[in-house]
Design a protein around this motif. Structure first.
Motif, PDB file in Angstrom:
ATOM      1  N   GLN A 122      16.212  54.869  98.123  1.00 24.52           N
ATOM      2  CA  GLN A 122      16.905  55.612  99.172  1.00 24.52           C
ATOM      3  C   GLN A 122      16.886  57.109  98.875  1.00 24.52           C
ATOM      4  N   CYS A 123      17.084  57.443  97.607  1.00 26.57           N
ATOM      5  CA  CYS A 123      17.138  58.852  97.222  1.00 26.57           C
ATOM      6  C   CYS A 123      15.765  59.507  97.285  1.00 26.57           C
ATOM      7  N   VAL A 146      16.139  54.089 105.611  1.00 23.70           N
ATOM      8  CA  VAL A 146      17.309  54.166 104.740  1.00 23.70           C
ATOM      9  C   VAL A 146      18.396  53.209 105.222  1.00 23.70           C
ATOM     10  N   LEU A 147      18.555  53.076 106.524  1.00 26.77           N
ATOM     11  CA  LEU A 147      19.525  52.107 107.035  1.00 26.77           C
ATOM     12  C   LEU A 147      19.141  50.688 106.634  1.00 26.77           C
ATOM     13  N   ARG A 148      17.833  50.384 106.674  1.00 31.09           N
ATOM     14  CA  ARG A 148      17.376  49.051 106.257  1.00 31.09           C
ATOM     15  C   ARG A 148      17.669  48.833 104.776  1.00 31.09           C
ATOM     16  N   LEU A 149      17.364  49.825 103.967  1.00 30.23           N
ATOM     17  CA  LEU A 149      17.617  49.709 102.533  1.00 30.23           C
ATOM     18  C   LEU A 149      19.103  49.604 102.233  1.00 30.23           C
ATOM     19  N   ILE A 190      24.360  57.974 100.715  1.00 30.24           N
ATOM     20  CA  ILE A 190      22.985  58.269 101.128  1.00 30.24           C
ATOM     21  C   ILE A 190      22.738  57.726 102.537  1.00 30.24           C
ATOM     22  N   ARG A 191      23.326  56.593 102.848  1.00 31.33           N
ATOM     23  CA  ARG A 191      23.229  56.102 104.224  1.00 31.33           C
ATOM     24  C   ARG A 191      23.878  57.099 105.186  1.00 31.33           C
ATOM     25  N   ALA A 192      24.995  57.682 104.773  1.00 34.36           N
ATOM     26  CA  ALA A 192      25.659  58.658 105.627  1.00 34.36           C
ATOM     27  C   ALA A 192      24.784  59.899 105.828  1.00 34.36           C
TER      28      ALA A 192
END
Length: 205
Positions: A122-123, A146-149, A190-192
């Motif tokens: 994600q990062c 990123v949402l999937r992860l 990170i999702r945010a």
């Protein structure tokens, strides 16, 4: 739609890139920490604190740039939100390292390492995205990936907690639960970041 920037307006975006670099470096340091011997815990945790301090300095630079620039490359509230979330992520990663050191967690279950691996991915995507904020059309796939992860990270977190509860005493469970919760908290931030980027894409389209 292509976002056009004047050269003198890129300092804020560069601060975000630097913050994302420290976040990613923090995940790499944590990966070292999870595989290190106890004698190395202190130095690796100190490295996490250094990444956090550097990120905070970058955040201060971002705030200064926002105040002093007549025209910002993105709305001030979006720049601030991205910076705040990235900076909070480094704080959470430092907290994870301190938990490993304070509770001497030298036998971390493999599922916890899996959780960190997802977070690191994600990062990586987020760092690439911060480098591309001047080309918003290229970022829709980042947002969705990123949402999937993050969903995968949430599933892994639930599985970790279940396995820890079944395999350990209440005291040991609590220690490892604190660590896995830190990784989950970092993933949520990170999702945010990705959600904020998605909001920017919608507003600027």
């Amino acid at each position: 739609m292509k976002f056009r920037l004047f050269p003198q307006e890129t300092a804020g975006l560069q601060a975000l890139v630097s913050m994302a670099e420290h976040v990613l470096a923090g995940t790499h340091t944590l990966a070292e920490l999870l595989g290190a011997g106890r004698s190395n815990f202190s130095s690796l945790t100190e490295s996490l604190r250094q990444h956090e301090a550097a990120s905070s300095a970058n955040f201060a630079t971002l705030l200064t740039t926002m105040r002093t620039s007549f025209i910002n490359p993105l709305p001030r509230e979006d720049l601030y939100a991205l910076g705040r979330l990235l900076n909070e992520t480094t704080e959470v990663l430092t907290g994870a390292g301190e938990i490993v050191e304070l509770y001497t967690l030298d036998r971390v279950p493999s599922r916890v390492s899996d959780q960190l691996e997802i977070l690191a991915r994600q990062c990586e995507l987020t760092l690439t995205a911060m480098k591309s904020l001047n080309d918003l059309d290229s970022l829709e796939d980042y947002w969705l990936e990123v949402l999937r992860l993050s969903k995968r990270a949430d599933h892994t977190h639930r599985a970790v907690v279940s396995e820890l509860l079944a395999a350990h005493s209440p005291t040991t469970f609590t220690k490892y639960r604190m660590l896995t919760d830190q990784f989950a908290a970092a993933s949520h931030r990170i999702r945010a970041v990705a959600t904020q980027v998605g909001s920017i894409i919608v507003k600027e389209s």
